[in-house]
Design an enzyme around this catalytic site. Sequence first.
Site, mmCIF file in Angstrom:
data_model
loop_
_atom_site.group_PDB
_atom_site.id
_atom_site.type_symbol
_atom_site.label_atom_id
_atom_site.label_comp_id
_atom_site.label_asym_id
_atom_site.label_seq_id
_atom_site.Cartn_x
_atom_site.Cartn_y
_atom_site.Cartn_z
ATOM 1 N N ARG A 43 7.726 19.074 -4.297
ATOM 2 C CA ARG A 43 6.558 18.338 -4.806
ATOM 3 C C ARG A 43 6.716 18.054 -6.305
ATOM 4 N NH1 ARG A 43 2.423 21.240 -6.248
ATOM 5 N NH2 ARG A 43 2.384 22.560 -4.404
ATOM 6 N N TYR A 95 -6.986 -6.322 -6.129
ATOM 7 C CA TYR A 95 -6.726 -5.809 -4.790
ATOM 8 C C TYR A 95 -7.994 -5.099 -4.268
ATOM 9 C CZ TYR A 95 -4.671 -2.932 -1.150
ATOM 10 O OH TYR A 95 -4.399 -2.325 0.044
ATOM 11 N N ASP A 168 -0.886 -3.969 -13.049
ATOM 12 C CA ASP A 168 -0.445 -3.912 -11.655
ATOM 13 C C ASP A 168 0.458 -5.128 -11.439
ATOM 14 O OD1 ASP A 168 -0.116 -4.108 -8.906
ATOM 15 O OD2 ASP A 168 -2.136 -3.398 -8.434
ATOM 16 N N LYS A 193 5.121 -3.435 -0.993
ATOM 17 C CA LYS A 193 5.249 -4.886 -0.949
ATOM 18 C C LYS A 193 6.683 -5.298 -1.311
ATOM 19 C CE LYS A 193 0.945 -4.086 -0.192
ATOM 20 N NZ LYS A 193 -0.075 -4.103 -1.225
HETATM 21 C C1 LIG Z 1 -1.194 -3.313 -1.601
HETATM 22 C C2 LIG Z 1 -1.618 -3.302 -2.995
HETATM 23 C C3 LIG Z 1 -2.103 -2.135 -3.596
HETATM 24 C C4 LIG Z 1 -2.298 -0.844 -2.823
HETATM 25 O O1 LIG Z 1 -1.091 -0.286 -2.434
HETATM 26 P P1 LIG Z 1 -0.884 0.607 -1.108
HETATM 27 O O2 LIG Z 1 0.577 0.897 -1.156
HETATM 28 O O3 LIG Z 1 -1.291 -0.221 0.064
HETATM 29 O O4 LIG Z 1 -1.738 1.816 -1.250
HETATM 30 C C5 LIG Z 1 -2.450 -2.186 -4.940
HETATM 31 N N1 LIG Z 1 -2.344 -3.332 -5.659
HETATM 32 C C6 LIG Z 1 -1.887 -4.477 -5.104
HETATM 33 C C7 LIG Z 1 -1.807 -5.712 -5.937
HETATM 34 C C8 LIG Z 1 -1.517 -4.504 -3.757
HETATM 35 O O5 LIG Z 1 -1.095 -5.644 -3.217
#
Ligand SMILES: *Cc1c(COP(=O)(O)O)cnc(C)c1O
Length: 377
Positions: A43, A95, A168, A193
């Site tokens: 961890r 998001y 982000d 993604k």
């Molecule tokens: C999918 C997404 C998230 C969240 O991520 P997860 O891996 O699904 O928890 C956060 N920000 C953006 C822009 C996203 O597309």
Amino acid sequence: MQFSTQAIHSGYTPNELDGAIIPPLHLSTTFKFGNQNNYDYSRSGNPTREILEKTLSSLDGNTHGLAFSSGSSTLATIVSLLDPGEKILFSSDAYGGTYRFIVNVAAREGKEYSITDFTDLEETEAILQKENIKIVWVETPTNPLLKVTDIKKLASITHKQNAYLIVDNTFASPIFQQPAEYGADIVVYSTTKYINGHSDSIGGFLSTSNKELYQRLKFLQNAYGTMLSPFDSWLTLRGLKTLELRMARHGENAEALAHFLDKHPKTSKVYYPSLFHGTQGEIVKKQMRHPGGMISIELRPDSNVQAFLNATKYFPLAESLGGIESLIDHPATMTHGSIPKEEREKIGLSDSLLRISVGIENIQDLLSDLESALKKA
Ligand SMILES: *Cc1c(COP(=O)(O)O)cnc(C)c1O
């Protein structure tokens, strides 16, 4: 080193002992005391995860990285930096899960927040001057309207108030946008993604060059247990090696589809960063190497959205984005369903909006599929 070389070579060198070209997958949860690298418990530190952390943070131009179990747990861990009385500033055009976590989870635990529109930096600066903001969380381009924010200007007004700017960068990836270069203190991803890119691993990531911030975040990640598993780290590392190649194809395909859709009589609106004019268009040119692989569209009000969705062969209706396969999402009922309808309308997120994640399939196949589906719409 340039991107692909960095992605393939920066985090790992074959060792003398076995010479394995591909980094090993270390599943061991515990490590014999006194080892050279000071691993003790998985961890707190895992060799496979650390290769990913080194590699991806170097692609961001940052010195430190942490890999998380999801983009969502990355957000949760960062929000826990807030002390009582300090606020996070974000935009509701973000998001859906970001809104859900901050408003429905963190706020109930006493974490405070404010909402702004980051395309209006005067409003944003006024909030920053008036309120005790510690964290500014911006997505650019946003999901799903692909609005862009000038990262450099936002970093400057954020730092004046001694707050941290967090970008982000999920939609652009490090290939198309380098937020650290423009002053972001932390760059975050949902690696689910584009970074992993093959729709087979959920993960999150942050990178920073602020050592103190990194140490605090590493402490929090270890305390919460929000780290990425060794197997997902290994998969993500594998995906990362082809990121530059994939992004080039996602981008090329999206550019072609965006222009096709923009001219098509069945669409009333096409959102794609290279189609933006005015200030938005200038920001795209200034800070993005490419407008990316995401497009949002509205069909004309008299068209049959359901018939269109049913008729596509290569664009299944599904959440998520950034994988090699194309997908369509209906934000109002899917990814952004947790944002209340009034709030959705305020930010221009209509019930007829469709978001397209353009995959790396052959462009002629994608074009003719959309062409024939639009005939049915
Ligand atoms: C999918 C997404 C998230 C969240 O991520 P997860 O891996 O699904 O928890 C956060 N920000 C953006 C822009 C996203 O597309």
